[in-house]
Write a protein that holds these residues in place. Structure first.
Motif, PDB file in Angstrom:
ATOM      1  N   GLU A  42       0.798  -1.417  -0.008  1.00 33.04           N
ATOM      2  CA  GLU A  42       0.136  -0.026   0.078  1.00 33.04           C
ATOM      3  C   GLU A  42       0.784   1.270   0.050  1.00 33.04           C
ATOM      4  N   GLY A  43       0.484   2.252  -0.897  1.00 34.39           N
ATOM      5  CA  GLY A  43       1.252   3.296  -1.008  1.00 34.39           C
ATOM      6  C   GLY A  43       2.482   3.494  -1.792  1.00 34.39           C
ATOM      7  N   PHE A  44       2.978   2.553  -2.376  1.00 41.39           N
ATOM      8  CA  PHE A  44       4.055   2.314  -3.316  1.00 41.39           C
ATOM      9  C   PHE A  44       3.699   2.641  -4.715  1.00 41.39           C
ATOM     10  N   THR A  45       4.351   3.341  -5.295  1.00 41.35           N
ATOM     11  CA  THR A  45       3.989   3.629  -6.747  1.00 41.35           C
ATOM     12  C   THR A  45       5.233   3.114  -7.545  1.00 41.35           C
ATOM     13  N   VAL A  46       4.875   2.150  -8.766  1.00 39.96           N
ATOM     14  CA  VAL A  46       5.755   1.516  -9.422  1.00 39.96           C
ATOM     15  C   VAL A  46       5.944   2.656 -10.588  1.00 39.96           C
ATOM     16  N   LEU A  47       7.219   3.142 -11.051  1.00 42.65           N
ATOM     17  CA  LEU A  47       7.523   3.719 -11.995  1.00 42.65           C
ATOM     18  C   LEU A  47       7.850   3.001 -13.366  1.00 42.65           C
ATOM     19  N   ARG A  48       8.785   2.103 -13.254  1.00 40.20           N
ATOM     20  CA  ARG A  48       9.359   1.304 -14.131  1.00 40.20           C
ATOM     21  C   ARG A  48       9.578  -0.005 -13.479  1.00 40.20           C
ATOM     22  N   SER A  49      10.258  -0.969 -14.475  1.00 43.17           N
ATOM     23  CA  SER A  49      10.510  -2.315 -14.059  1.00 43.17           C
ATOM     24  C   SER A  49      11.749  -2.816 -15.012  1.00 43.17           C
ATOM     25  N   GLU A  50      12.346  -3.912 -14.472  1.00 41.44           N
ATOM     26  CA  GLU A  50      13.308  -4.424 -15.235  1.00 41.44           C
ATOM     27  C   GLU A  50      13.238  -6.057 -14.962  1.00 41.44           C
ATOM     28  N   VAL A  51      12.780  -6.696 -16.078  1.00 43.00           N
ATOM     29  CA  VAL A  51      12.512  -8.122 -15.863  1.00 43.00           C
ATOM     30  C   VAL A  51      13.190  -8.905 -16.748  1.00 43.00           C
TER      31      VAL A  51
END
Lengths: 143, 143
Positions: A123-132
């Motif tokens: 809760e309260g976290f914002t995902v801006l980008r990812s590396e998979v």
DNA sequence: CTAGGTGCAAAAGGTTTGCGGTTAA
DNA sequence: TTAACCGCAAACCTTTTGCACCTAG
């Protein structure tokens, strides 16, 4: 007109509007990225670029790649601790690396999927980008 | 009995059965990993371990961490090109790194989700493992 | 007893930086 | 014209390696 030329127009536009100069070195480095799309390392880009532009240096290739990433014309691909690879695919995507042949493949999100749906982000976290990075065997090496 | 002691029993068992010696250095390095669970780098582990075991060297810390990873007692966490981090969480999980405070958080797959469902992996490919890093802002830094 | 582990120092590999000269706009 | 960029070499940081000594089993 080839796909490369079409994308080169994008290069001029993006570079110009982002306040970066359109130097021959940057154009050549970007050309290399577009021509094979096999996620080369900086050193591989250097070797290929040097064939057409014999005076280019490795440091300049690093600089050009950094500029392309800054402009949003390329993305960095980190695979564990190996040398950083570069790709001109700007869509949201992950990578599959074959354990046997070491080739890198792009993988896209399946229909209806998203990172927020996949991962339990607190809760309260914002995902801006990812590396998979997925690893395993590609169809060619899969016996 | 503390959680650390409980898990230390797991250490002795796993190390013994995997044919690795139970050395004081390996025990200390594993203790450091368990005590804070904040995904320290090798150098950070070294600094913490040195407080209790003043003669330990950085190369030994690297060796011990590699052994722990071999035995399956720890996992490596690669975040872009920064120094490799280590964690003793053995469950399938990804990581969230805050762009502002740089803290690393574990994230788990949401209920009913799997990597195969999430990503469009081409026909004939086999996914054996994955490395997932999400970036953004944690709840503390998210204004 | 001895295979495996430790500690040191030096090297390797990828990337970045400082700087004098060059060039695109 | 001039701020941005290039090319070179040297520095930097993380990680690995070679080797003599040591120790857990």
């Amino acid at each position: 007109m080839s796909a490369t030329n079409e994308t080169q127009a994008g290069y001029e536009e993006t570079m110009g509007h982002s306040g970066h100069r359109l130097t021959p070195q940057r154009r050549e480095v970007y050309d290399v990225l577009l021509s094979e799309r096999d996620h080369p390392t900086a050193t591989e880009v250097f070797i290929r670029a040097k064939q057409k532009m014999s005076t280019i240096s490795l440091a300049t290739v690093y600089n050009c790649l950094e500029t392309l990433v800054d402009c949003g014309l390329a993305k960095q691909v980190n695979v564990e601790r190996e040398a950083t690879r570069y790709c001109p695919n700007l869509d949201e995507h992950g990578h599959f690396v074959c354990d046997r042949c070491a080739k890198v493949f792009d993988v896209t999100l399946a229909a209806g999927q998203s990172l927020d749906r996949t991962w339990q982000v607190p809760e309260g976290f914002t995902v801006l980008r990812s590396e998979v990075t997925l690893r395993g065997l590609c169809n060619n090496c899969n016996t």
